[in-house]
Write a protein that holds these residues in place. Structure first.
Motif, PDB file in Angstrom:
ATOM      1  N   ILE A   1       0.871  -1.164   0.000  1.00  0.00           N
ATOM      2  CA  ILE A   1       0.000   0.000   0.000  1.00  0.00           C
ATOM      3  C   ILE A   1       0.913   1.219   0.000  1.00  0.00           C
ATOM      4  O   ILE A   1       1.710   1.392   0.909  1.00  0.00           O
ATOM      5  N   LEU A   2       0.770   2.018  -1.036  1.00  0.00           N
ATOM      6  CA  LEU A   2       1.589   3.214  -1.171  1.00  0.00           C
ATOM      7  C   LEU A   2       0.721   4.447  -1.000  1.00  0.00           C
ATOM      8  O   LEU A   2      -0.434   4.473  -1.430  1.00  0.00           O
ATOM      9  N   LEU A   3       1.303   5.459  -0.393  1.00  0.00           N
ATOM     10  CA  LEU A   3       0.629   6.730  -0.210  1.00  0.00           C
ATOM     11  C   LEU A   3       1.375   7.750  -1.030  1.00  0.00           C
ATOM     12  O   LEU A   3       2.578   7.948  -0.836  1.00  0.00           O
ATOM     13  N   GLY A   4       0.682   8.365  -2.000  1.00  0.00           N
ATOM     14  CA  GLY A   4       1.313   9.335  -2.885  1.00  0.00           C
ATOM     15  C   GLY A   4       1.525  10.680  -2.226  1.00  0.00           C
ATOM     16  O   GLY A   4       0.998  10.948  -1.139  1.00  0.00           O
ATOM     17  N   PHE A   5       2.293  11.542  -2.884  1.00  0.00           N
ATOM     18  CA  PHE A   5       2.617  12.861  -2.348  1.00  0.00           C
ATOM     19  C   PHE A   5       1.377  13.719  -2.108  1.00  0.00           C
ATOM     20  O   PHE A   5       1.408  14.636  -1.310  1.00  0.00           O
ATOM     21  N   GLU A   6       0.301  13.445  -2.813  1.00  0.00           N
ATOM     22  CA  GLU A   6      -0.906  14.247  -2.659  1.00  0.00           C
ATOM     23  C   GLU A   6      -1.988  13.517  -1.851  1.00  0.00           C
ATOM     24  O   GLU A   6      -3.144  13.906  -1.848  1.00  0.00           O
ATOM     25  N   GLY A   7      -1.602  12.419  -1.168  1.00  0.00           N
ATOM     26  CA  GLY A   7      -2.521  11.695  -0.313  1.00  0.00           C
ATOM     27  C   GLY A   7      -3.281  10.576  -0.994  1.00  0.00           C
ATOM     28  O   GLY A   7      -4.096   9.909  -0.371  1.00  0.00           O
TER      29      GLY A   7
ATOM     30  N   GLY B   1      -6.553  15.771   5.869  1.00  0.00           N
ATOM     31  CA  GLY B   1      -5.523  16.603   5.272  1.00  0.00           C
ATOM     32  C   GLY B   1      -4.200  15.893   5.081  1.00  0.00           C
ATOM     33  O   GLY B   1      -3.150  16.510   5.211  1.00  0.00           O
ATOM     34  N   VAL B   2      -4.242  14.611   4.776  1.00  0.00           N
ATOM     35  CA  VAL B   2      -3.009  13.854   4.585  1.00  0.00           C
ATOM     36  C   VAL B   2      -2.251  14.376   3.378  1.00  0.00           C
ATOM     37  O   VAL B   2      -1.029  14.538   3.432  1.00  0.00           O
ATOM     38  N   GLY B   3      -2.958  14.687   2.291  1.00  0.00           N
ATOM     39  CA  GLY B   3      -2.308  15.183   1.081  1.00  0.00           C
ATOM     40  C   GLY B   3      -1.510  16.459   1.322  1.00  0.00           C
ATOM     41  O   GLY B   3      -0.315  16.506   1.020  1.00  0.00           O
ATOM     42  N   PRO B   4      -2.131  17.494   1.891  1.00  0.00           N
ATOM     43  CA  PRO B   4      -1.370  18.715   2.167  1.00  0.00           C
ATOM     44  C   PRO B   4      -0.188  18.478   3.124  1.00  0.00           C
ATOM     45  O   PRO B   4       0.881  19.056   2.954  1.00  0.00           O
ATOM     46  N   TRP B   5      -0.380  17.628   4.123  1.00  0.00           N
ATOM     47  CA  TRP B   5       0.710  17.328   5.053  1.00  0.00           C
ATOM     48  C   TRP B   5       1.872  16.653   4.322  1.00  0.00           C
ATOM     49  O   TRP B   5       3.032  17.019   4.519  1.00  0.00           O
ATOM     50  N   LEU B   6       1.559  15.673   3.463  1.00  0.00           N
ATOM     51  CA  LEU B   6       2.614  14.996   2.703  1.00  0.00           C
ATOM     52  C   LEU B   6       3.323  15.973   1.776  1.00  0.00           C
ATOM     53  O   LEU B   6       4.555  15.964   1.680  1.00  0.00           O
ATOM     54  N   SER B   7       2.549  16.805   1.099  1.00  0.00           N
ATOM     55  CA  SER B   7       3.150  17.787   0.183  1.00  0.00           C
ATOM     56  C   SER B   7       4.091  18.720   0.924  1.00  0.00           C
ATOM     57  O   SER B   7       5.200  18.997   0.466  1.00  0.00           O
ATOM     58  N   ALA B   8       3.671  19.196   2.094  1.00  0.00           N
ATOM     59  CA  ALA B   8       4.510  20.107   2.870  1.00  0.00           C
ATOM     60  C   ALA B   8       5.735  19.395   3.438  1.00  0.00           C
ATOM     61  O   ALA B   8       6.842  19.924   3.420  1.00  0.00           O
ATOM     62  N   SER B   9       5.529  18.175   3.913  1.00  0.00           N
ATOM     63  CA  SER B   9       6.615  17.436   4.558  1.00  0.00           C
ATOM     64  C   SER B   9       7.664  16.943   3.578  1.00  0.00           C
ATOM     65  O   SER B   9       8.837  16.822   3.935  1.00  0.00           O
ATOM     66  N   PHE B  10       7.234  16.634   2.370  1.00  0.00           N
ATOM     67  CA  PHE B  10       8.153  16.036   1.414  1.00  0.00           C
ATOM     68  C   PHE B  10       8.295  16.863   0.134  1.00  0.00           C
ATOM     69  O   PHE B  10       8.611  16.333  -0.916  1.00  0.00           O
ATOM     70  N   SER B  11       8.065  18.171   0.243  1.00  0.00           N
ATOM     71  CA  SER B  11       8.102  19.017  -0.954  1.00  0.00           C
ATOM     72  C   SER B  11       9.468  18.979  -1.627  1.00  0.00           C
ATOM     73  O   SER B  11       9.558  18.937  -2.856  1.00  0.00           O
ATOM     74  N   ARG B  12      10.550  18.980  -0.863  1.00  0.00           N
ATOM     75  CA  ARG B  12      11.886  18.940  -1.453  1.00  0.00           C
ATOM     76  C   ARG B  12      12.094  17.609  -2.193  1.00  0.00           C
ATOM     77  O   ARG B  12      12.578  17.587  -3.315  1.00  0.00           O
ATOM     78  N   ASP B  13      11.707  16.480  -1.563  1.00  0.00           N
ATOM     79  CA  ASP B  13      11.838  15.170  -2.211  1.00  0.00           C
ATOM     80  C   ASP B  13      11.000  15.108  -3.483  1.00  0.00           C
ATOM     81  O   ASP B  13      11.432  14.576  -4.504  1.00  0.00           O
ATOM     82  N   TYR B  14       9.790  15.640  -3.403  1.00  0.00           N
ATOM     83  CA  TYR B  14       8.885  15.632  -4.552  1.00  0.00           C
ATOM     84  C   TYR B  14       9.472  16.447  -5.698  1.00  0.00           C
ATOM     85  O   TYR B  14       9.470  16.011  -6.847  1.00  0.00           O
TER      86      TYR B  14
END
Length: 181
Positions: A1-7, A141-154
């Motif tokens: 199960i994978l969770l994408g950068f946008e949730g 708000g998992v998508g926004p959290w992932l985007s903020a947390s991993f924006s550099r990686d993304y």
């Protein structure tokens, strides 16, 4: 199960989960034994409730942080554990889990299909109710959290993909490139 950068959630290799009796009454098992329902491991007929059991095992492992079945079992012992549904109650493995959610997961992993949710819609309704009873709101708000947390990686991943695309397009002749579009 994978969770994408946008949730977004992606199921990858969920496994071919079927059991059948082969020739000469030998049992052939395909799929992931750890996630099979007891009826699959017995090579009985299965229906959608078997898939709900498998989902229940995944949720159990996500909530408890441990495998549903004991480690170190050989195939024969593991098959017996699956058939007997030898899973510790979430009350022992995840006492911090809200009671309505524990009850929902325990119902999903009930040994008898008749004791499980009968349809995915029934499960969705029960999940929404358990979330409400536990004070969990939809859209955490998992998508926004992932985007903020991993924006550099993304950003690095996007840059690498664009670079690879440019490199590949420069190496391909026009006749070959059309097959990749």
């Amino acid at each position: 199960i994978l969770l994408g950068f946008e949730g977004e959630i992606k199921l990858i290799d969920f496994g071919l989960a079927s059991a059948y009796v082969g020739t000469h009454s030998s049992i052939a098992l395909e799929g992931k034994l750890l996630y099979m329902s007891p009826e699959q491991a017995r090579a009985d007929d299965v229906d959608a409730r078997s898939d709900l059991f498998s989902l229940g095992v995944v949720l159990y492992e996500m909530i408890s942080g441990q495998l549903a079945y004991s480690r170190g079992l050989d195939f024969k012992e593991l098959r017996r554990a699956v058939i007997e549904c030898d899973i510790k109650p979430l009350q022992q493995t995840a006492p911090q889990c809200p009671t309505p959610l524990k009850a929902l997961i325990q119902k999903l992993i009930a040994p008898d299909p008749e004791d499980r949710h009968q349809t995915a819609q029934e499960l969705i309704n029960a999940l929404l109710s358990a979330m409400e009873d536990s004070g969990i709101r939809e859209g955490l708000g998992v998508g926004p959290w992932l985007s903020a947390s991993f924006s550099r990686d993304y950003a690095q991943l996007q840059s690498a993909l664009i670079q690879d695309q440019h490199t590949l397009s420069g190496q391909l002749n026009p006749a070959t490139a059309t097959h990749l579009e």
